[in-house]
Design a protein around this motif. Structure first.
Motif, PDB file in Angstrom:
ATOM      1  N   LEU A 156       0.878  -1.204  -0.058  1.00 44.18           N
ATOM      2  CA  LEU A 156      -0.025  -0.191   0.103  1.00 44.18           C
ATOM      3  C   LEU A 156       0.823   1.268   0.213  1.00 44.18           C
ATOM      4  O   LEU A 156       0.646   2.239  -0.822  1.00 44.18           O
ATOM      5  N   ASP A 157       1.924   1.182   0.705  1.00 45.32           N
ATOM      6  CA  ASP A 157       2.951   2.189   0.818  1.00 45.32           C
ATOM      7  C   ASP A 157       3.268   2.533  -0.733  1.00 45.32           C
ATOM      8  O   ASP A 157       3.430   3.926  -0.963  1.00 45.32           O
ATOM      9  N   ALA A 158       3.765   1.631  -1.451  1.00 45.13           N
ATOM     10  CA  ALA A 158       4.253   1.444  -2.749  1.00 45.13           C
ATOM     11  C   ALA A 158       3.179   2.263  -3.652  1.00 45.13           C
ATOM     12  O   ALA A 158       3.596   3.005  -4.353  1.00 45.13           O
ATOM     13  N   ILE A 159       1.934   1.934  -3.480  1.00 47.55           N
ATOM     14  CA  ILE A 159       0.911   2.464  -4.328  1.00 47.55           C
ATOM     15  C   ILE A 159       0.855   4.020  -4.115  1.00 47.55           C
ATOM     16  O   ILE A 159       0.794   4.630  -4.798  1.00 47.55           O
ATOM     17  N   LYS A 160       0.904   4.266  -2.739  1.00 47.03           N
ATOM     18  CA  LYS A 160       0.768   5.752  -2.165  1.00 47.03           C
ATOM     19  C   LYS A 160       1.984   6.647  -2.841  1.00 47.03           C
ATOM     20  O   LYS A 160       1.718   7.490  -3.391  1.00 47.03           O
ATOM     21  N   ARG A 161       3.095   5.872  -2.862  1.00 42.15           N
ATOM     22  CA  ARG A 161       4.442   6.708  -3.361  1.00 42.15           C
ATOM     23  C   ARG A 161       4.163   7.022  -4.725  1.00 42.15           C
ATOM     24  O   ARG A 161       4.450   8.108  -5.206  1.00 42.15           O
ATOM     25  N   SER A 162       3.896   5.866  -5.217  1.00 44.39           N
ATOM     26  CA  SER A 162       4.387   6.003  -7.142  1.00 44.39           C
ATOM     27  C   SER A 162       2.836   6.768  -7.372  1.00 44.39           C
ATOM     28  O   SER A 162       2.756   7.011  -8.722  1.00 44.39           O
ATOM     29  N   GLY A 163       1.561   6.790  -6.730  1.00 41.81           N
ATOM     30  CA  GLY A 163       0.489   7.495  -6.905  1.00 41.81           C
ATOM     31  C   GLY A 163      -0.233   6.694  -8.256  1.00 41.81           C
ATOM     32  O   GLY A 163      -1.178   7.258  -8.935  1.00 41.81           O
ATOM     33  N   SER A 164       0.087   5.331  -8.329  1.00 43.83           N
ATOM     34  CA  SER A 164      -0.611   4.347  -9.397  1.00 43.83           C
ATOM     35  C   SER A 164      -0.946   3.020  -8.780  1.00 43.83           C
ATOM     36  O   SER A 164      -0.100   2.721  -7.965  1.00 43.83           O
TER      37      SER A 164
END
Lengths: 337, 374, 299
Positions: free
Chosen positions: B315-323
């Motif tokens: 989820l953190d990765a999704i948040k950081r990448s915005g996608s």
């Protein structure tokens, strides 16, 4: 499958057959990858079921370790492809020869036994193969063989669920046609004679052990081919796929479908694979529902979902007296005859 | 007539299966969680799925990710190669953005190939067999340490701290246990003046290990290390004492479960267990335990905190990448820098393994896992 | 020498469990030619029922370990026996003349029992109360507990009682008659159904005894505990000659000792292979098992 018979089919039989054919063609075109994967698994169990059907259905030998041949096929293909970079198609004859040899090795000393003792010996053989695959280093131990390449045709890599489905379908059709012809050959009639009355068959000049061994070896080769396909489908195989439970599952396919009947095997494979998948919605109750389902199916259709016609004709004569006896047992009261 | 009925029955079976397969593509971000929910490992799978749900609920309470709600999609893989591949396809069908879960290495390895073909990120929470990340798949990560990290640690502890000269290793022939046993064996054999006196496996599911332990007893080892799972581990610890096998008994990280202690009873006293720090011994995990207990009314399992982190990393990765694009998520997870989770700081190396995993040893005292020498 | 003696004790302990469960397989097989796949799970059900009894008695503040154990044993054996009869009534009786379909029904019964326990009790391992310590007779370096002695002696007594029942009572005679020829037995006025049901009852009772003893001795039970032991016990029954009661006892103890020796002197990883190879060799040499008699082939 019934389209292979020469006589025209009555309408009520044509409808389900047409439905199955449409479904089999439509699935990879319209289905999602998951459904196609489930369909491919059904094809694997059709191959396995057809092979075991030769042993149990045609020759009447109860085999509780059939997964061993499945394992030998899968490991032969997996190891040859990963360690020696052999092309998939070339591993098939190797798998066939190895499974045939192991069929002879286990069959020769044991086929003279009564069928129930044969059952435990085959069970033992199945466990020995699985434990050996777990303990040996060259088979990859408990981790098994992984990173098995996909099968290729020329430059085409059979990687997608659709491609695997069609490959499986091709295999299953070859096995199906082979099975069909076997049943109607001289060999098939010999097996039938042995299964119905071994002593009479022997008196008629059929040497039972030879024909039983042949059934055993052919059944083993079918499983080996299914194993080869399984290896390239899964790309990773390990001993836990070839347990006693696996042997029992394959046995369920043919008994549920109807012993000795080709459409029965197809139906049985579909039910055994699709039923637990369809029950996924029930989550925790899934396996319980599957168990109850098996009992109910057997109680409703003890002869299987689609029993063999040949077997029925022969059995009809015996059936009358047996049915009477069964009725008495069910009634719980002895009646004079 | 009966046959057409039979065929109709088959069709009737297919229709619900088809209906189930079609997942509605909603506005939620779906995270796939394959876990064993049937068979002997069902309890572990249940603990893992609950931790995943907790993580999703907490993110949702804070507004979800990218303004979308998070949904956990969980399927039974039964710790079986074949079923894990089917479950993997089913998760992909359901439209998951990434996968975080799994338990048995033997199920995770075949499934990882399916995720790889689909370009979906797979963060393993509990599968520690080295082969999983050694396959070279760029989409596979894990938040648990590798067996070949724990093995040398365990060997070092037995040789240096426990002053063991003669060492016995027992595994259970599962991919995990054999991997850990092999790694420990290599480290023991590499050490000077130390002898590996015994190396063999028990059969999972059995209850009587007195035969193998009698053999161990005759070899008089200083330390016996068991690398399998706790159901057999507790029994082995008990029978080890009952048979009067000399030396100390030590077990691997799949034994850090309270059931181990209740099974072995008094015989568990003084048993060593190598493990990553348990949630209760990590300051970062304290509040996780409280929240988990509050939500589920039970203690978290040994892998609950790891699964919580696996989901959070995704989820953190999704948040950081915005996608929520599958490919973008894989890249963003690889770029994770110092994510602070319930099990500590998380970074991944080139292979997707977690960097700098800390192992410690517990000793069982008064029916509790107590960090040794702290 | 000490080691060899210890391995013998280990083998006899495991063998006692195999033998108790093998009896259920062999009796059912002897009468209706069914490999009762669900029998291992009946054993598991017995263990779980016993645990429930202990929990109930603890609630009632009955603490005496001997008294609670006797009560747990008796009630669990009775209830499990009835469970066996129920299984027969529902899943097997209508299929008595469909030799292979009844096998699938047995597998269905096995799954139903396993996942019934899974849902009613727990997916995880449950632990029995630690009632009996590991004190035992002082025999030098030999590790043996009184509980082991009790298990060994009581299982021998139960087996002897079963033997007497089958060979000295009227119902036993009916069972033997049924094993030889069901039709003839029916013509002699034997209530076939009742006799088969009592066979299931007796077999399940012995399995329940083994189940409760497993809980007490090994302390850990789980819903899948019957699978592997069931497989081994079935093997033991065939080894001794399936359908033969002393054969099942001999097979059980022999298999236990074989495994113990294989693990002790060869390798634990290969012990099942050793056991199965010996089984196959014995069956090739003596196709009806060690004590098996000639039985008419029926398909």
């Amino acid at each position: 499958m019934k389209a292979l018979t020469t006589q025209p089919l009555p309408f009520h039989r044509l409808v389900p057959v047409a439905a199955v054919v449409l479904l089999a063609i439509g699935l990879p075109i319209f289905g999602t990858p998951y459904l196609i994967d489930v369909g491919t698994l059904v094809l694997v169990y059709i191959m396995l079921g057809l092979g075991l059907n030769i042993v149990v259905g045609y020759a009447g030998l109860l085999d509780l370790g059939y997964a061993a041949f499945f394992a030998i096929g899968a490991y032969t293909t997996g190891l040859l492809m990963v360690r020696y970079h052999v092309a998939f198609w070339l591993t098939l004859p190797a798998a066939g020869i190895l499974t045939a040899l192991s069929g002879i090795v286990i069959g020769t000393p044991t086929l003279r036994m009564r069928s129930d003792y044969l059952a435990i010996v085959t069970l033992g053989f199945g466990e020995i193969v699985r434990i050996a695959a777990t303990n040996f280093t060259f088979t990859g131990g408990p981790e098994g063989v992984y990173g098995i390449p996909h099968a290729t045709i020329g430059r085409l890599v059979l990687r997608s669920p659709q491609a695997l489905y069609w490959l499986g379908m091709a295999f299953a059709l070859v096995v199906l046609v082979g099975s069909y012809n076997l049943a109607r050959s001289r060999l098939g009639r010999a097996w039938l004679a042995i299964r119905e009355d071994e002593a009479a068959a022997q008196a008629a000049g059929i040497y039972p052990v030879y024909y039983k061994l042949l059934a055993y070896v052919l059944g083993a080769v079918f499983a080996g081919v299914a194993g080869s396909f399984f290896a390239v489908k899964l790309t990773a195989i390990n001993p836990s796929s070839f347990t006693f439970i696996q042997s029992v599952t394959i046995l369920m396919v043919i008994i549920l479908g109807g012993m000795g009947s080709l459409p029965g095997v197809i139906l049985g494979a579909a039910v055994i694979i699709i039923l637990p998948e369809a029950l996924r919605a029930f989550d925790r109750v899934r396996m319980l529902a599957f168990g109850v389902g098996l009992i109910v199916l057997m109680l409703l259709r003890p002869q299987g979902l689609w029993p063999s016609r040949i077997g029925q004709i022969v059995k009809r004569a015996v059936a009358l007296s047996e049915a009477r006896a069964a009725a008495e047992i069910a009634a719980g009261a002895p009646t004079p005859e | 007539m009966r046959r057409s009925l039979a065929c109709l029955a088959m069709l009737a079976l297919l229709v619900p299966a088809a209906a189930l397969g079609v997942g509605a593509q909603g506005a939620t971000v779906k995270i796939g969680v394959p876990v064993p929910l049937s068979g002997g490992n069902a309890k572990m799978g249940d603990d893992i799925a609950k931790a995943a749900t907790l993580a999703a609920e907490e993110w949702n309470a804070k507004g979800g990710v990218l303004g979308r709600k998070i949904e956990i999609v969980s399927f039974d893989d039964a710790c079986d190669a074949q079923q894990s591949v089917t479950a993997a396809h089913k998760l992909l069908d359901a439209g998951v953005a990434a996968v975080a879960g799994g338990y048995c290495s033997s199920a995770a390895i075949p499934a990882s190939a399916v995720y790889h073909d689909a370009g979906v990120a797979f963060v393993a929470d509990a599968s520690s067999n080295p082969k999983l990340t050694d396959q070279g798949f760029e989409n596979v990560f894990r938040v648990i340490g590798r067996d070949d990290q724990q093995g040398p640690y365990a060997a070092g502890f037995m040789i240096k701290t426990l002053k063991g000269k003669k060492i016995a290793i027992v595994h259970d022939n599962t991919a995990y246990a054999k991997g850990l046993a092999d790694a420990t064996k290599a480290a023991v054999e590499g050490a000077a003046g130390v002898q590996l006196v015994f190396f063999d496996a028990v059969t999972p599911g059995e209850k009587d290990f007195s035969a193998i332990l009698t053999k161990v007893k005759s070899l008089k080892p200083d330390v016996t290390y068991y690398t399998g799972y706790y159901p057999e581990g507790g029994l082995i610890a008990k029978q080890f004492k009952e048979l009067g096998v000399p030396g100390k008994f030590m077990a691997g990280d799949a034994n850090n479960d309270p059931t181990f202690i209740s099974e072995a009873g008094n015989a568990s006293e003084g048993v060593f267990v190598t493990s990553t720090p348990l949630p209760q011994d990590q300051t970062t995990a304290k509040s996780f335990i409280d929240r988990y207990k509050k939500r589920w009314n039970q203690d978290p399992g040994p892998y609950s905190a790891l699964e919580y982190d696996a989901v959070s990393v995704v989820l953190d990765a999704i948040k950081r990448s915005g996608s929520a694009d599958r490919g973008t998520i894989v890249k963003a997870i690889a770029a994770t820098k110092g994510y602070s989770g319930a099990t500590g700081t998380i970074n991944f190396d080139m292979k997707g393994d977690r960097k700098s995993v800390l192992y410690i040893t517990y000793i069982i005292k008064g029916g509790k896992f107590v960090p040794y020498g702290m | 020498m000490d080691i060899a003696l210890q391995q013998l004790v280990n083998g006899l302990t495991v063998g006692a469990f195999y033998a108790l469960i093998a009896l259920g397989y062999t009796m059912v097989y002897g009468i209706i030619r069914l490999i009762n796949f669900a029998h291992g799970d009946i054993y598991a059900a017995g263990a779980f029922l016993g645990l429930s009894l202990y929990a109930l008695l603890a609630l009632l503040h009955i603490q005496n370990p001997v008294l609670t154990t006797l009560l747990a044993l008796v009630v669990s054996m009775g209830c499990t026996g009835l469970l066996g009869v129920l299984l027969y009534r529902i899943a097997y009786r209508p299929l008595l003349h469909a030799r292979l379909s009844i096998l699938i029904s047995a597998i269905g019964g096995s799954l139903t029992l396993e996942y019934g326990l899974f849902l009613i009790y727990s997916p995880s391992f449950l632990v029995y109360p630690h009632l009996f310590g590991r004190a035992g007779p002082a025999l030098g370096d030999l590790a043996i507990s009184w509980l082991q002695v009790i298990i060994f002696v009581s299982s021998l007594l139960l087996m002897a009682a079963l033997y007497v029942l089958v060979h000295r009572t009227k119902i036993g005679m009916a069972m033997r008659a049924l094993a030889i020829n069901q039709d003839a037995a029916r013509l002699m006025g034997i209530d076939v159904n009742r006799v088969i049901a009592s066979t299931f009852f007796l077999g399940s009772t012995l399995a329940a005894f083994a189940g409760v003893m497993t809980g007490l001795y090994y302390s850990q039970i789980s819903f899948l505990m019957g699978f592997l032991v069931g497989l081994k016990a079935f093997t033991a029954a065939v080894l001794g000659g399936i359908g033969n009661i002393p054969g099942a006892v001999l097979g059980g103890f022999l298999l236990g000792i074989l495994e113990s020796l294989a693990a002790g002197y060869f390798s634990s990883r290969w012990k099942d292979v050793v056991a199965f190879v010996i089984l196959i060799v014995i069956l090739v040499a003596r196709p009806r098992g060690l004590l098996g008699e000639r039985v008419v082939e029926r398909m």
